[in-house]
Design an enzyme around this catalytic site. Structure first.
Site, PDB file in Angstrom:
ATOM      1  N   ASP A  85      25.912 -53.563 -55.447  1.00 29.41           N
ATOM      2  CA  ASP A  85      27.330 -53.227 -54.356  1.00 29.41           C
ATOM      3  C   ASP A  85      26.485 -53.656 -52.705  1.00 29.41           C
ATOM      4  O   ASP A  85      26.523 -53.876 -51.811  1.00 29.41           O
ATOM      5  CB  ASP A  85      27.473 -51.913 -54.982  1.00 29.41           C
ATOM      6  CG  ASP A  85      26.949 -50.521 -54.507  1.00 29.41           C
ATOM      7  OD1 ASP A  85      24.959 -51.430 -55.131  1.00 29.41           O
ATOM      8  OD2 ASP A  85      26.866 -49.143 -55.473  1.00 29.41           O
ATOM      9  N   LEU A 110      35.713 -49.535 -52.020  1.00 24.56           N
ATOM     10  CA  LEU A 110      35.159 -50.650 -52.116  1.00 24.56           C
ATOM     11  C   LEU A 110      34.392 -50.540 -51.587  1.00 24.56           C
ATOM     12  O   LEU A 110      33.832 -51.906 -51.308  1.00 24.56           O
ATOM     13  CB  LEU A 110      36.694 -51.345 -51.368  1.00 24.56           C
ATOM     14  CG  LEU A 110      37.801 -52.095 -51.656  1.00 24.56           C
ATOM     15  CD1 LEU A 110      38.474 -51.886 -50.377  1.00 24.56           C
ATOM     16  CD2 LEU A 110      38.076 -53.151 -52.841  1.00 24.56           C
TER      17      LEU A 110
END
Ligand code: PMV
Length: 324
Positions: free
Chosen positions: A156, A110
């Site tokens: 990201d 994540l």
């Protein structure tokens, strides 16, 4: 000048557009809490000291002149490269101690590496009183990602910096917030660790053998992202779900699907999700299911029965911030 600062940044979940976004197409990404926090402190020794227990790094020491050289443990490379890049740009030439702590396991994929990169850059800027815009932080963070893994879109780090849900094009060519209040999303972890760098290479290898085919797949994915952006803004979730299913088909064509992810994805769809797909590089890590409220428990149970682990994540959360 401060002597110590704590900053935190969110993780990320790719919603649509992975792989194609490495090749100048758009994607949609949402920032997720669990957050990662980093405490940075100025020290008198001319070195970097790092403790990142979540990624099994304790008591790591590197002289400033040797940053980026030699054998760098996997858990230390993003922070070390971020310090190196910051130092090269702003010549801070000061010893620094960094401790990072994550609210979730780095196993889930994540975005703890991107969050730690962003926290390091933001923290250093605060410590040394250097004014950096989000775009400035992005440039340094994206360079760090490329230094460490060779290829990547920067989706990201952008999530860690800006937070919320974003429409993003490779390397920050476009960074556009998508204003939504909530996102009815269920996340299932496959139990398999995805290797992003290897998967990007495998897809590139396929593209070298089938350049036109793969390029047209990227173009299709890009179109799905464009259509889903409109649907996100209009909150027409069934349309977003349908486009997620389309996108999953494209990712299967690229060869980044897996039996485990498919089992979870089909289970979620059969249990009433509007749409479900893998999220990220593929093969492992997580799948996501966009789900009507009255079907949440059915979909969660279906994912669990198919061997996945439902993980509770808050989506659309705030970007990097100073804690104290
Ligand atoms: O494996 P993750 O969750 O970091 O996602 C990778 C997504 C890619 O599009 C394959 C790579 C990238 O940098 O955009």
């Amino acid at each position: 000048m401060k002597k110590q600062v704590t900053v935190s940044a969110p993780g990320k979940l790719m919603l649509l557009g992975e792989h194609a976004v490495v090749y100048n197409r758009p994607c949609i990404v949402t920032a997720v809490g669990q957050r990662l926090s980093a405490t940075l402190e100025i020290i008198s020794e001319n070195r970097l000291e790092l403790d990142a227990k979540d990624v099994k790094v304790t008591g790591y020491i590197k002289q400033l002149v040797e940053l980026g050289q030699g054998n760098i443990p996997k858990g230390a490379n993003f922070v070390e490269m971020a310090v190196k890049n910051f130092n090269e740009k702003f010549k801070i030439n000061s010893g620094i101690r960094i401790r990072t702590q994550s609210e979730s396991s780095s196993l889930f994929g994540l975005g703890s590496s991107s969050a730690s990169t962003v926290c390091t850059i933001k923290g250093l800027a605060v410590l040394f009183d250097i004014k950096l815009s989000n775009k400035d932080i992005f440039k340094l963070a994206y360079k760090t990602v490329l230094d460490v893994q060779g290829k990547g879109s920067g989706f990201d780090v952008v999530a860690a910096i800006y937070g919320g849900t974003l429409y993003f094009v490779t390397g920050g060519k476009v960074i556009e917030p998508i204003e939504i209040e909530e996102l009815p999303l269920i996340v299932g972890y496959s139990g398999i660790k995805a290797d992003t760098v290897t998967l990007i290479k495998e897809v590139a290898e396929k593209a070298s053998r089938y350049p036109d085919l793969i390029d047209s797949i990227y173009t299709h994915i890009g179109k799905m992202v464009e259509l889903s952006k409109i649907a996100f803004l209009a909150k027409t979730w069934p349309v977003v779900g349908e486009l997620m299913n389309f996108d999953q088909g494209m990712l299967e064509s690229l060869g980044v699907g897996s039996a485990k992810l498919s089992a979870m994805i089909y289970a979620a769809r059969d249990a009433g999700a509007w749409g479900a797909k893998l999220s990220g590089a593929g093969i492992g890590d997580c799948m996501i299911a966009l789900t009507p409220i009255n079907k949440i428990s059915d979909v969660e149970q279906a994912i669990t029965r198919s061997g996945g682990q439902v993980i509770k994540v808050r989506t659309n959360v705030e970007g990097v911030r100073i804690e104290k």
